[in-house]
Design a protein around this motif. Structure first.
Motif, mmCIF file in Angstrom:
data_model
loop_
_atom_site.group_PDB
_atom_site.id
_atom_site.type_symbol
_atom_site.label_atom_id
_atom_site.label_comp_id
_atom_site.label_asym_id
_atom_site.label_seq_id
_atom_site.Cartn_x
_atom_site.Cartn_y
_atom_site.Cartn_z
ATOM 1 N N ASP A 210 51.329 24.165 9.772
ATOM 2 C CA ASP A 210 50.023 24.444 9.167
ATOM 3 C C ASP A 210 48.885 24.240 10.159
ATOM 4 O O ASP A 210 47.959 25.043 10.230
ATOM 5 N N GLN A 232 39.365 14.665 18.781
ATOM 6 C CA GLN A 232 38.929 13.819 17.658
ATOM 7 C C GLN A 232 40.114 13.044 17.072
ATOM 8 O O GLN A 232 40.000 11.870 16.727
ATOM 9 N N PHE A 236 40.683 9.022 16.755
ATOM 10 C CA PHE A 236 40.981 8.414 15.443
ATOM 11 C C PHE A 236 42.214 7.515 15.555
ATOM 12 O O PHE A 236 42.232 6.401 15.023
ATOM 13 N N MET B 1 48.227 15.530 13.541
ATOM 14 C CA MET B 1 47.808 16.920 13.390
ATOM 15 C C MET B 1 48.541 17.625 12.254
ATOM 16 O O MET B 1 48.608 18.832 12.194
ATOM 17 N N LYS B 2 49.130 16.852 11.424
ATOM 18 C CA LYS B 2 49.858 17.479 10.333
ATOM 19 C C LYS B 2 48.910 17.856 9.202
ATOM 20 O O LYS B 2 48.907 17.263 8.140
ATOM 21 N N ASN B 3 48.113 18.871 9.440
ATOM 22 C CA ASN B 3 47.157 19.287 8.421
ATOM 23 C C ASN B 3 47.850 20.212 7.459
ATOM 24 O O ASN B 3 47.711 21.411 7.502
ATOM 25 N N ALA B 4 48.638 19.664 6.592
ATOM 26 C CA ALA B 4 49.392 20.463 5.659
ATOM 27 C C ALA B 4 48.460 21.264 4.770
ATOM 28 O O ALA B 4 47.353 20.833 4.478
ATOM 29 N N LYS B 5 48.955 22.414 4.382
ATOM 30 C CA LYS B 5 48.128 23.290 3.553
ATOM 31 C C LYS B 5 47.639 22.572 2.307
ATOM 32 O O LYS B 5 46.480 22.631 1.944
ATOM 33 N N LEU B 8 44.827 20.045 3.065
ATOM 34 C CA LEU B 8 43.512 20.629 3.315
ATOM 35 C C LEU B 8 42.869 21.075 2.023
ATOM 36 O O LEU B 8 41.692 20.846 1.778
ATOM 37 N N LYS B 106 44.617 27.861 1.468
ATOM 38 C CA LYS B 106 45.644 26.827 1.642
ATOM 39 C C LYS B 106 46.379 26.540 0.342
ATOM 40 O O LYS B 106 47.389 25.847 0.349
ATOM 41 N N LYS B 144 58.198 18.361 4.001
ATOM 42 C CA LYS B 144 58.208 17.765 5.329
ATOM 43 C C LYS B 144 57.205 16.621 5.470
ATOM 44 O O LYS B 144 57.363 15.769 6.318
ATOM 45 N N SER B 146 56.479 14.657 2.877
ATOM 46 C CA SER B 146 56.666 13.855 1.669
ATOM 47 C C SER B 146 56.495 12.373 1.964
ATOM 48 O O SER B 146 56.884 11.885 3.020
ATOM 49 N N GLN B 151 44.607 9.711 5.354
ATOM 50 C CA GLN B 151 43.224 9.297 5.120
ATOM 51 C C GLN B 151 42.291 10.500 5.216
ATOM 52 O O GLN B 151 42.357 11.257 6.177
ATOM 53 N N ALA B 171 42.248 12.826 8.794
ATOM 54 C CA ALA B 171 42.883 12.048 9.870
ATOM 55 C C ALA B 171 41.996 12.023 11.122
ATOM 56 O O ALA B 171 42.467 12.217 12.240
ATOM 57 N N GLY B 172 40.724 11.822 10.894
ATOM 58 C CA GLY B 172 39.788 11.672 12.006
ATOM 59 C C GLY B 172 39.188 12.962 12.533
ATOM 60 O O GLY B 172 38.291 12.931 13.362
ATOM 61 N N VAL B 173 39.681 14.095 12.062
ATOM 62 C CA VAL B 173 39.162 15.377 12.555
ATOM 63 C C VAL B 173 38.071 15.864 11.608
ATOM 64 O O VAL B 173 38.330 16.144 10.434
ATOM 65 N N SER B 174 36.871 15.926 12.125
ATOM 66 C CA SER B 174 35.719 16.311 11.311
ATOM 67 C C SER B 174 35.567 17.826 11.254
ATOM 68 O O SER B 174 35.545 18.498 12.282
ATOM 69 N N THR B 178 34.130 19.965 14.444
ATOM 70 C CA THR B 178 35.020 21.014 14.941
ATOM 71 C C THR B 178 34.363 22.386 14.817
ATOM 72 O O THR B 178 34.405 23.194 15.746
#
Lengths: 239, 206
Positions: A210, A232, A236, B1-5, B8, B106, B144, B146, B151, B171-174, B178
């Motif tokens: 993703d 970033q 973090f 970086m696991k920005n799961a759909k 989001l 998403k 994956k 689960s 945060q 997870a800290g990524v604004s 960005t």
């Protein structure tokens, strides 16, 4: 082995120098709002930009032509099987986590890694099941980059690695050191290494599907967005 | 970086809380950021609505809750101030559609059901009528990601008549930082027209 030690020494010294010379690159905000919302000028942490951009383009093409299509097929494999593969690969990193735990003088990290490896390799069917997690032993992502950090090395500048993707100078040095220090690598043969690396590459692409899709294919400026998001996230994780 | 759909999209709609708060007091933001998590979970777990209906509901909520105009201007940085008047409105309307698309696309019903809970951990007022909210998304199931807790922080801004989302941090990524990096870089090389064109291309490609 002397050659390996020599290489590690060079890598370590290189890391120290590069990390020491790097600039954290937090720009002055252009206005009050920018400052309040933590805007940074990430380009100041990207002195290797021409090379990084070229590697990024290569990665993008590789992903589009090879990795993404493979991942799309792999994603059809049932979740329990893919989780098993992920657990198996994760279990193989425990010896390395143990070594880095020792180097960091953190006995609990080393003992957790050792305990996880023992439990998952035996009760967890060679690591396909994360049995240790059910016993309260959580996975720790420990590599030589964290060991460098432990001894005061800064993150360093932004680097894009072929196939692997975004990293930093310290992350890159850590990765190279991990390659030589990994006890698993000492006992596997070259064909086994190739099989493991290939499986890991597909697994990593699947695990981060993703995020990669978002950064590579949905962004209007993939390079700058990936850089901003990665730096970033690293900051973090440091907290 | 696991920005799961799922993640989001859950985040995006967790943030719709303040949009429904038509009160001026900061406490309204605080109250709604808590109660809305329940409403969002209700949408996720609603078995009567189809995924398409859920997506429509979520689109409306997102556009009410998130201050897309402010975010759009902020994303351009100094290029907004120099943008020609005739390009401003097309930019803002395209940006609104683009940002909504990024989040609403998403939505996957199967994943949404795996979000077990969204906990509001803290709500802290900041300077400039801003409110910083920390939350935790708890997941379940055999996917994956689960069992992973992620945060998610967000910044709300209390204006005279409503409370709206100004930033989301996964997870800290604004989102804001960005977007600013992404959009101002493109505006610098291709101008506002170039940015609008790229956004339209993205929207047209799906």
């Amino acid at each position: 082995m002397p050659k390996v030690r020599h290489l590690l020494f060079i890598v370590f010294i290189g890391a120290m120098l590069l990390c020491g010379l790097s600039n954290p690159g937090i720009a002055h905000a252009q206005d009050d709002d920018a400052a309040a919302y933590g805007v940074q000028d990430f380009s100041k942490r990207d002195p290797f930009k021409p090379v990084n951009k070229a590697v990024f383009s290569f990665n993008l093409a590789t992903d589009k032509l090879i990795l993404r299509p493979i991942e799309r097929q792999y994603s059809k494999v049932p979740n329990p099987v893919r989780n098993g593969v992920n657990n198996f690969l994760q279990n193989l990193t425990e010896p390395l986590a143990f070594v880095n735990g020792v180097l960091q003088l953190k006995p609990h990290v080393a003992m957790t890694a050792a305990g996880r490896f023992f439990l998952n390799t035996t009760v967890g069917f060679l690591g396909f099941r994360d049995y240790a997690k059910t016993k309260g032993l959580e996975y720790q992502d420990e590599g030589f980059s964290k060991t460098l950090k432990r001894y005061g090395a800064g993150e360093g500048d932004y680097v894009v690695l072929p196939v692997i993707g975004p990293s930093t100078v310290r992350g890159t040095v850590g990765l190279v050191a991990d390659y030589f220090m990994d006890p698993v690598g000492w006992i596997t043969t070259t064909p086994e290494d190739i099989a493991l690396v290939s499986t890991k590459t597909v697994n990593d692409r699947d695990q981060n599907d993703d995020a990669i899709d978002e950064l590579y294919y949905q962004s209007i400026a993939p390079y700058t967005m990936t850089r901003a998001a990665y730096l970033q996230h690293q900051a973090f994780n440091k907290n | 970086m696991k920005n799961a759909k799922t993640l989001l999209f859950a985040i995006a709609f967790t943030l719709t809380a303040p949009a429904l708060a038509n009160a001026a007091a900061p406490s309204a933001c605080e109250t709604f950021s808590t109660t809305m998590t329940t409403r969002i979970l209700n949408i996720f777990h609603n078995t009567k609505e189809t995924p398409v209906e859920k997506r429509t509901d979520l689109t409306k909520l997102f556009q009410q809750a998130v201050d897309t105009n402010w975010i759009g201007k902020f994303a351009l940085g100094p290029y907004w101030r120099t943008a020609p008047q005739q390009e401003r409105q097309p930019y803002l309307s395209t940006f609104r559609d683009y940002l909504t698309y990024i989040y609403v696309s998403k939505f996957h019903d199967d994943d949404a059901e795996k979000i077990k809970n969204i906990k509001v951990l803290s709500v802290v007022p900041q300077s400039g009528d801003r409110i910083y909210v920390k939350s935790l998304i708890e997941r379940q199931g055999d996917g994956k990601n689960s069992g992973e807790n992620t945060q998610v922080d967000y910044i709300l801004k209390q204006s005279s008549h409503q409370c709206q989302v100004h930033d989301i941090k996964i997870a800290g990524v604004s989102l804001l930082v960005t977007l600013r990096s992404e959009f101002s870089a493109l505006a610098g090389s291709a101008g506002i027209k170039g940015v609008i064109k790229q956004m339209r291309n993205r929207l047209a490609s799906d």
